[in-house]
Design a protein around this motif. Structure first.
Motif, mmCIF file in Angstrom:
data_model
loop_
_atom_site.group_PDB
_atom_site.id
_atom_site.type_symbol
_atom_site.label_atom_id
_atom_site.label_comp_id
_atom_site.label_asym_id
_atom_site.label_seq_id
_atom_site.Cartn_x
_atom_site.Cartn_y
_atom_site.Cartn_z
ATOM 1 N N PRO A 115 0.811 -1.215 0.000
ATOM 2 C CA PRO A 115 0.000 0.000 0.000
ATOM 3 C C PRO A 115 0.844 1.265 0.000
ATOM 4 C CG PRO A 115 0.035 -0.982 2.187
ATOM 5 C CD PRO A 115 0.719 -1.947 1.270
ATOM 6 N N THR A 116 0.326 2.291 -0.645
ATOM 7 C CA THR A 116 0.919 3.624 -0.542
ATOM 8 C C THR A 116 0.487 4.163 0.828
ATOM 9 O OG1 THR A 116 -1.069 4.422 -1.607
ATOM 10 C CG2 THR A 116 0.820 4.034 -3.031
ATOM 11 N N PRO A 117 0.974 5.341 1.257
ATOM 12 C CA PRO A 117 0.619 5.849 2.584
ATOM 13 C C PRO A 117 -0.900 5.843 2.828
ATOM 14 C CG PRO A 117 2.350 7.171 1.669
ATOM 15 C CD PRO A 117 1.975 6.190 0.598
ATOM 16 N N ARG A 118 -1.276 5.383 4.030
ATOM 17 C CA ARG A 118 -2.707 5.206 4.316
ATOM 18 C C ARG A 118 -3.225 6.331 5.215
ATOM 19 N NH1 ARG A 118 -2.762 -0.797 6.656
ATOM 20 N NH2 ARG A 118 -4.993 -0.691 6.334
ATOM 21 N N PRO A 119 -4.558 6.540 5.187
ATOM 22 C CA PRO A 119 -5.149 7.546 6.080
ATOM 23 C C PRO A 119 -5.007 7.130 7.538
ATOM 24 C CG PRO A 119 -6.856 6.344 4.883
ATOM 25 C CD PRO A 119 -5.554 5.898 4.318
ATOM 26 N N LYS A 120 -5.131 8.082 8.469
ATOM 27 C CA LYS A 120 -5.014 7.740 9.881
ATOM 28 C C LYS A 120 -6.100 8.440 10.692
ATOM 29 C CE LYS A 120 -1.600 7.383 13.576
ATOM 30 N NZ LYS A 120 -1.880 6.004 13.940
ATOM 31 N N GLU A 121 -6.588 7.722 11.701
ATOM 32 C CA GLU A 121 -7.634 8.273 12.568
ATOM 33 C C GLU A 121 -7.023 9.263 13.558
ATOM 34 O OE1 GLU A 121 -10.816 8.084 12.676
ATOM 35 O OE2 GLU A 121 -11.218 6.460 11.249
ATOM 36 N N SER A 122 -7.695 10.401 13.745
ATOM 37 C CA SER A 122 -7.294 11.297 14.833
ATOM 38 C C SER A 122 -8.473 11.396 15.785
ATOM 39 C CB SER A 122 -6.953 12.677 14.293
ATOM 40 O OG SER A 122 -8.146 13.335 13.938
ATOM 41 N N ASP A 123 -8.324 12.180 16.849
ATOM 42 C CA ASP A 123 -9.419 12.241 17.817
ATOM 43 C C ASP A 123 -10.648 12.962 17.250
ATOM 44 O OD1 ASP A 123 -8.364 14.740 17.709
ATOM 45 O OD2 ASP A 123 -7.906 14.931 19.837
ATOM 46 N N ILE B 186 9.264 11.607 13.249
ATOM 47 C CA ILE B 186 7.890 11.986 12.919
ATOM 48 C C ILE B 186 7.447 11.243 11.666
ATOM 49 C CG2 ILE B 186 6.500 13.914 12.065
ATOM 50 C CD1 ILE B 186 7.291 15.337 14.322
ATOM 51 N N LYS B 187 6.277 10.629 11.748
ATOM 52 C CA LYS B 187 5.715 10.024 10.542
ATOM 53 C C LYS B 187 4.771 11.052 9.932
ATOM 54 C CE LYS B 187 3.444 7.125 7.741
ATOM 55 N NZ LYS B 187 2.656 5.947 7.870
ATOM 56 N N ILE B 188 4.983 11.361 8.662
ATOM 57 C CA ILE B 188 4.137 12.343 7.992
ATOM 58 C C ILE B 188 2.859 11.658 7.497
ATOM 59 C CG2 ILE B 188 3.985 13.965 6.056
ATOM 60 C CD1 ILE B 188 7.020 14.311 6.370
ATOM 61 N N VAL B 189 1.720 12.165 7.923
ATOM 62 C CA VAL B 189 0.447 11.537 7.564
ATOM 63 C C VAL B 189 -0.173 12.236 6.358
ATOM 64 C CG1 VAL B 189 -1.864 10.902 8.364
ATOM 65 C CG2 VAL B 189 0.049 10.907 9.971
ATOM 66 N N SER B 190 -0.121 13.582 6.347
ATOM 67 C CA SER B 190 -0.731 14.294 5.219
ATOM 68 C C SER B 190 0.087 15.534 4.887
ATOM 69 C CB SER B 190 -2.164 14.719 5.585
ATOM 70 O OG SER B 190 -2.107 15.710 6.603
ATOM 71 N N GLY B 191 -0.094 16.034 3.670
ATOM 72 C CA GLY B 191 0.549 17.289 3.280
ATOM 73 C C GLY B 191 2.063 17.184 3.142
ATOM 74 N N LYS B 192 2.701 18.341 2.897
ATOM 75 C CA LYS B 192 4.160 18.392 2.728
ATOM 76 C C LYS B 192 4.778 18.972 3.989
ATOM 77 C CE LYS B 192 4.403 20.723 -1.238
ATOM 78 N NZ LYS B 192 4.662 21.127 -2.623
ATOM 79 N N PHE B 193 5.867 18.362 4.436
ATOM 80 C CA PHE B 193 6.606 18.937 5.560
ATOM 81 C C PHE B 193 7.751 19.745 4.969
ATOM 82 C CE2 PHE B 193 10.100 19.049 8.537
ATOM 83 C CZ PHE B 193 9.474 19.426 9.713
ATOM 84 N N GLU B 194 7.801 21.061 5.272
ATOM 85 C CA GLU B 194 8.843 21.888 4.675
ATOM 86 C C GLU B 194 9.774 22.448 5.730
ATOM 87 O OE1 GLU B 194 7.332 24.472 1.361
ATOM 88 O OE2 GLU B 194 5.423 23.578 1.965
ATOM 89 N N ARG B 195 11.036 22.486 5.370
ATOM 90 C CA ARG B 195 12.054 23.011 6.262
ATOM 91 C C ARG B 195 11.807 24.498 6.546
ATOM 92 N NH1 ARG B 195 18.252 23.067 4.223
ATOM 93 N NH2 ARG B 195 19.000 24.510 5.785
ATOM 94 N N ASN B 196 12.072 24.913 7.779
ATOM 95 C CA ASN B 196 11.935 26.323 8.189
ATOM 96 C C ASN B 196 10.519 26.892 8.154
ATOM 97 O OD1 ASN B 196 14.518 26.954 9.000
ATOM 98 N ND2 ASN B 196 15.197 27.151 6.880
ATOM 99 N N LYS B 197 9.528 26.027 8.049
ATOM 100 C CA LYS B 197 8.152 26.530 8.066
ATOM 101 C C LYS B 197 7.599 26.275 9.470
ATOM 102 C CE LYS B 197 3.812 26.039 5.553
ATOM 103 N NZ LYS B 197 3.122 25.469 4.418
ATOM 104 N N PRO B 198 6.884 27.253 10.086
ATOM 105 C CA PRO B 198 6.386 27.023 11.452
ATOM 106 C C PRO B 198 5.201 26.054 11.473
ATOM 107 C CG PRO B 198 5.777 29.214 10.683
ATOM 108 C CD PRO B 198 6.590 28.602 9.584
ATOM 109 N N TYR B 199 5.247 25.103 12.402
ATOM 110 C CA TYR B 199 4.136 24.162 12.564
ATOM 111 C C TYR B 199 3.660 24.183 14.009
ATOM 112 C CZ TYR B 199 5.350 22.406 7.965
ATOM 113 O OH TYR B 199 5.589 22.322 6.626
ATOM 114 N N LEU B 200 2.388 23.864 14.199
ATOM 115 C CA LEU B 200 1.801 23.908 15.544
ATOM 116 C C LEU B 200 2.067 22.596 16.298
ATOM 117 C CD1 LEU B 200 -0.185 25.263 17.650
ATOM 118 C CD2 LEU B 200 -1.996 23.968 16.513
ATOM 119 N N HIS B 201 2.665 22.747 17.473
ATOM 120 C CA HIS B 201 2.839 21.609 18.377
ATOM 121 C C HIS B 201 1.554 21.570 19.206
ATOM 122 C CE1 HIS B 201 4.073 19.189 21.690
ATOM 123 N NE2 HIS B 201 5.359 19.215 21.426
#
Length: 529
Positions: free
Chosen positions: A274-282, A315-330
């Motif tokens: 399988p290619t990357p699969r969807p994941k359940e969140s709360d 970190i396992k990336i679930v969706s979207g692109k992870f980009e260097r130097n871009k702010p993300y919400l913890h």
């Protein structure tokens, strides 16, 4: 390349098995095909002091086992493959269970002589609970082992799987002649020379042809024809949908050490896995092709490089692109973080990457912001679920053996617990620190790492605890809960998150507490919050 194509070309999988079935060896051979390493380090042989590429902690080299889960990536025929090589040793089961939350499929390695072993049963059960697609690789065919049909039966019965062989051995052990690849309809002959085995396969689409007799001899050819007829009669045809749903498990045979049967496994894997699969969140299910980035921490490893005191959060990336130097919400902290040097892993080398896609594993340098299970997003408040802490089974007091180094000890314990190596409980009564682990070997690893990575020495003292349970009262202000806290005060502790934990000294006292305090729940997994 378009975003959707990047997702389609990714495969992220874990390799699981009982210790010594050949997991790390298989990982190395896969890297070899991907050209990520030039020569494999013989894992067990003492003649070569190189050690396997994926085992990088000193204690692993000494004992020839994998302790930490290593993350490796390579490219093969246009596909980007991420492998998580998990520890097989049962004392590190917790690390392995967590890793399974980050994979999209699994390869189960089984030793041809030992068959299905206990650790394999446990891990496969976790995969079945989560419907993770599995491929089975039966390893070490160049040694004497069980009959192929006997093994397939054992896998079906003990692991409760529905199997379908996609390759089949021609002879075994001393008589091992090669493998017939049912998936591609060709024969790969075994010469015993690892350099030659990789390339030479002979296409045989018609099993009745005389060519087969010339290749492997008349007797072996007739046996193979009979066995394949039986395979087609007994086992279901391969069905990709059923495999992806976790209802059908293809089986391959080979010998990882001799590099045999590994290419067949890999070629089939990139076609069907399988290619990357969807994941359940709360709050909802997250699909990989959403444009906003989300990901979660499934592993933290301190001191990847002993010269620099660094911690990496994987970190396992679930969706979207992870980009260097871009702010993300913890999400847990509610604050934005930026990462200037996210790492990807190619065999033993780490490289800084600018963009990563769903399915990829990124290592982020961490100064103590992350805990296992933390979620990063582009602003959405969601939390991924399914990363448990299990109730430990072994408990010891930890004492400082060198009073001059108490700061180092504290920092070391703190960081190792964030990594999820073990769990730390602080007794309410006197503030003494108790370490709980799933396996006893963890204590040795902790002691070793505290000394070698933090320069702190510790000693242990036995503590008689049967089980640790997280305490969850219906009403924290009730008389019942106050009574419980008073009566059990010397058995109460707090975990690292400040949750109340009851350290029951025997199965009987736990049972009595459950009966006496019906409005208090006792959990064995800390995932209930």
């Amino acid at each position: 390349m378009k975003f959707s194509e990047e997702i389609k070309r990714r495969r992220t999988f874990g390799i699981i098995s009982h210790p010594d079935a050949g997991k790390t060896t298989l990982t190395e051979k896969l890297l070899l095909f991907g050209g990520a390493i030039q020569e494999a380090g013989a894992v067990k042989s003492n003649k070569i002091k190189k050690g396997a590429t994926s085992d990088f902690m000193e204690i692993e080299r000494q004992r020839g086992i994998s302790v930490a889960t290593s993350v490796l990536a390579f490219e093969y025929e246009g596909t980007k493959i991420n492998i998580l090589d998990t520890p097989g040793h049962k004392d590190f089961a917790e690390d392995t269970f967590r890793t399974l939350t980050a994979v999209d499929s699994v390869i189960v390695v089984i030793d041809v002589a030992k068959g299905v072993e206990e650790q394999t049963e446990k891990l496969v059960e976790v995969c079945r609970m989560r419907n993770i697609p599995m491929i089975v690789f039966i390893n070490k065919l160049d040694r004497e082992g069980k009959d192929a049909f006997e093994l397939l039966d054992e896998i079906e019965q003990k692991l409760n799987l529905t199997v379908t062989p996609l390759s089949f051995p021609i002879g075994m052990g001393y008589d091992f002649k090669g493998i017939y690849n049912i998936w591609e309809q060709n024969v790969n002959l075994f010469t015993g020379d690892p350099r030659k085995d990789i390339e030479e396969t002979v296409e045989i689409s018609d099993l009745a042809s005389k060519e087969l007799d010339q290749l492997i001899g008349e007797r072996a050819a007739n046996t193979l024809r009979e066995e394949l007829e039986l395979v087609h009669g007994v086992y279901p045809e391969f069905d990709k949908e059923a495999y992806l749903a976790g209802n059908l498990q293809p089986v391959f045979f080979g010998s990882a050490l001799n590099n045999f049967g590994v290419r067949e496994l890999l070629d089939c894997f990139i076609t069907i896995a399988p290619t990357p699969r969807p994941k359940e969140s709360d709050s909802r299910k997250v699909e990989p092709d959403e444009k906003d980035f989300t990901g979660f921490v499934f592993k933290i490893h301190a001191n990847m490089d002993p010269k620099h005191r660094d911690r990496l959060a994987f970190i396992k990336i679930v969706s979207g692109k992870f980009e260097r130097n871009k702010p993300y919400l913890h999400v847990r902290h509610g604050k934005n973080l930026k990462f200037s040097s996210p790492n990807a892993f190619f065999a033993e080398k780490k490289e800084i990457v600018d963009v990563s896609y769903p399915g990829d594993i990124v290592g982020l340098h961490d100064t103590g912001n992350f805990k296992i299970g933390d979620t990063l997003t582009e602003g959405e408040e969601l939390q991924y679920k399914g990363i448990p802490s299990f109730s430990p089974e072994h408990f010891r007091y930890i004492n400082n053996a060198d009073p001059m180094k108490s700061k180092q000890l504290e920092k070391g314990i703190d960081q190792l617990m964030d990594e999820g190596v073990a769990q730390l409980f602080t007794l309410e009564l006197n503030g003494r620190k108790v370490i709980g682990t799933v396996g006893a070997l963890q204590f040795e690893v902790i002691q070793y790492r505290l000394e070698h990575e933090y320069g702190a020495k510790c000693t242990y003292e036995n503590l008689n605890v049967h089980k640790a349970c997280w305490v969850d009262p219906e009403d924290p202000k009730s008389e019942e809960f106050k009574d419980f806290k008073r009566v059990k005060s010397k058995f109460l502790a707090h975990d690292k998150r400040g949750q109340l934990v009851f350290l029951a000294d025997s199965a009987f006292s736990l049972q009595m507490a459950q009966q006496k305090y019906p409005h208090i729940k006792f959990h064995f997994v800390s995932e209930f919050k």
